[in-house]
Scaffold this active site. Structure first.
Site, short mmCIF file in Angstrom:
data_model
loop_
_atom_site.label_atom_id
_atom_site.label_comp_id
_atom_site.label_asym_id
_atom_site.label_seq_id
_atom_site.Cartn_x
_atom_site.Cartn_y
_atom_site.Cartn_z
CD1 TRP A 184 -2.72 1.76 0.65
CD2 TRP A 184 -1.22 2.49 2.15
NE1 TRP A 184 -3.04 3.06 0.98
CE2 TRP A 184 -2.13 3.53 1.89
CE3 TRP A 184 -0.18 2.73 3.05
CZ2 TRP A 184 -2.06 4.78 2.52
CZ3 TRP A 184 -0.09 3.97 3.67
CH2 TRP A 184 -1.03 4.98 3.42
CD GLU A 225 -4.56 -1.48 2.46
OE1 GLU A 225 -5.35 -0.98 3.29
OE2 GLU A 225 -3.43 -1.89 2.78
CE LYS A 227 -6.12 6.20 3.32
NZ LYS A 227 -5.10 6.36 4.37
CG ASP A 258 -8.63 -0.60 5.28
OD1 ASP A 258 -9.68 -0.04 5.67
OD2 ASP A 258 -7.59 -0.64 5.95
CG HIS A 261 -8.28 2.16 2.56
ND1 HIS A 261 -7.04 1.65 2.25
CD2 HIS A 261 -8.16 2.70 3.79
CE1 HIS A 261 -6.21 1.86 3.26
NE2 HIS A 261 -6.87 2.50 4.21
CG HIS A 285 -5.87 -4.52 6.11
ND1 HIS A 285 -4.83 -3.64 5.91
CD2 HIS A 285 -5.30 -5.74 6.22
CE1 HIS A 285 -3.69 -4.31 5.88
NE2 HIS A 285 -3.95 -5.58 6.08
CG ASP A 293 -8.74 5.12 6.16
OD1 ASP A 293 -9.14 4.18 6.86
OD2 ASP A 293 -7.58 5.20 5.71
CG ASP A 295 -7.20 3.38 10.19
OD1 ASP A 295 -7.50 2.26 9.74
OD2 ASP A 295 -6.58 4.23 9.54
CG ASP A 325 -4.92 -0.88 9.15
OD1 ASP A 325 -4.41 -0.31 10.13
OD2 ASP A 325 -4.67 -0.56 7.98
#
Length: 418
Positions: A184, A225, A227, A258, A261, A285, A293, A295, A325
């Site tokens: 990523w 990955e 985003k 993810d 993302h 993820h 995003d 997290d 993640d």
């Protein structure tokens, strides 16, 4: 009633709708989740002292952050002791461990710089997954790495990507289990770009050069990955979903999704069935984005449950490589790990306890009224009694009882750290 008595009651209730709780528990027992090391130290790592970069931000200053490999390993142990089942550890390249007086830059990393992590994993019988670290480094120039127009910058990060292949192969060989290696990059632009194509062409060429390096594809499962945006790259991300999915399909590597993302109205649970139709394996993820995003720690929310349902419904527990993640520095970091990991497992168990064949038949028969009714009633089935039994049989605390262990560890260990 005891945990066992409550479980026996729940077992009969689920049996009445055609669900075998013993089979569900057995499947969950064999489903490993890759626990990310970076929750324990706010994504700092051990190879730099500067701030985070690459659109990544950790907020909060809760005391007790791990600052050495030994502290981080101890914290990981504490978290894993409170999570049922056997899992995996997910490392970033920035967590290389150097001997006193030794240091090499990221393009010169070797397996020996991760030997202590291998020793740690061997002692605990767990596998390791890996990520090159394309952020928090002075070679991230104007927010660009593998897509940089500066050849020197691209070449540095290409070398980093190549050495990570070798390190991932080392993990797999030493631990006897394939290593997922996830690429990523944070590359993008804050404002609308004048040229959207050239950065992606450079990224493609850089990845081509990395993957031209021979590696054992049975041992290293390369993923790419995507985003949608990050801090400082709000208008354009080089590694978009369209780019990464197409690149992965063309080059025979894994797509990694993810769920933080994507645009706020997109959900990964809806993407999983389509991706499984065209890929032998996919990687995930799981995180929790709050408006962006961000997290946040994974909770037992609707999207987490829907992700788990799609994995189970598609009989894909052996086709989905799942890691977490998130990074929250505003709360006890070990508690964050335990909450997130246990919630992902709860979501998987909840999915395994659904009468999925019956629900699918109702849909196919256009019995939508009954389908809605049953889906809603299932929400109040005694799932928690099955979960507590699963915890007890794995020798970890049930319900919220695990939190007392975190409080004790904070008092005895974390509070004494500088």
């Amino acid at each position: 009633m005891t945990t066992e008595q409550r479980y026996e009651s729940a077992k009969e209730i689920y049996k009445a709708i055609g669900v075998d709780t013993e089979a569900a528990i057995a499947k969950l027992q064999k489903f490993p989740i890759s626990m990310h090391c970076w929750q324990g130290d706010d994504v700092v790592g051990f190879d730099h002292e500067g701030p985070l970069s690459g659109g990544i931000q950790t907020t909060g200053n809760y005391p007790g952050k791990a600052t050495t490999p030994e502290e981080l390993m101890a914290d990981i142990d504490q978290a894993l002791s409170l999570i049922p089942g056997k899992h995996r550890l997910n490392l970033h390249a920035s967590y290389a461990i150097f001997e006193p007086g030794e240091f090499v830059d990221r393009d010169k990393l070797e397996p020996k710089h991760f030997q202590k992590w291998v020793d740690f994993a061997k002692q605990r019988g767990i596998g390791i997954d890996f990520n090159p670290t394309f952020f928090s480094h002075d070679k991230v120039v104007n927010g660009l790495t593998l897509s940089s127009p500066i050849k020197e910058v691209r070449d540095f990060w290409i070398r980093h990507g190549i050495v990570c292949l070798k390190i991932a192969e080392y993990f797999a060989t030493e631990l006897g289990t394939p290593c997922e290696l996830n690429y990523w990059i944070p590359d993008g632009y804050k404002d609308v770009p004048a040229d959207r194509t050239a950065p992606r062409a450079r990224f493609k060429d850089s990845m081509d050069q990395i993957l031209a390096t021979p590696y054992d594809k049975s041992k290293v499962l390369v993923a790419l990955e995507s985003k949608v945006f990050g801090i400082g790259v709000e208008s354009y991300t080089v590694g978009s979903s369209e780019f990464t999915v197409n690149y992965a399909a063309r080059n025979g590597i894994l797509s990694l999704m993810d769920n933080g993302h994507y645009h706020p109205t997109e959900v990964v649970s809806d993407k999983i069935p389509s991706m499984l139709l065209f890929n032998d394996k996919i990687a995930l993820h799981v995180t929790r984005g709050v408006r962006w995003d961000s997290d946040h720690v994974v909770i037992f929310d609707d999207e987490t449950k829907e992700i788990a349902k799609e994995i189970v419904r598609n009989d894909a527990m052996d086709r989905v490589l799942l890691g977490l993640d998130f990074f929250d520095a505003s709360i006890n970091r070990i508690s964050a790990w335990v909450v997130g990991m246990r919630n992902m497992q709860k979501a998987m168990l909840f999915a395994l306890l659904q009468p999925n064949e019956k629900l699918a038949k109702l849909q196919n028969d256009s019995e939508f009224t009954e389908l809605m009714m049953l889906q809603e009633e299932l929400k109040l089935y005694p799932f928690g009694d099955v979960w507590n039994y699963f915890c007890k049989t794995n020798g970890v605390p049930e319900k919220e009882d695990w939190f007392a262990e975190v409080q004790k560890y904070e008092k005895d260990v974390l509070s004494k750290r500088l």
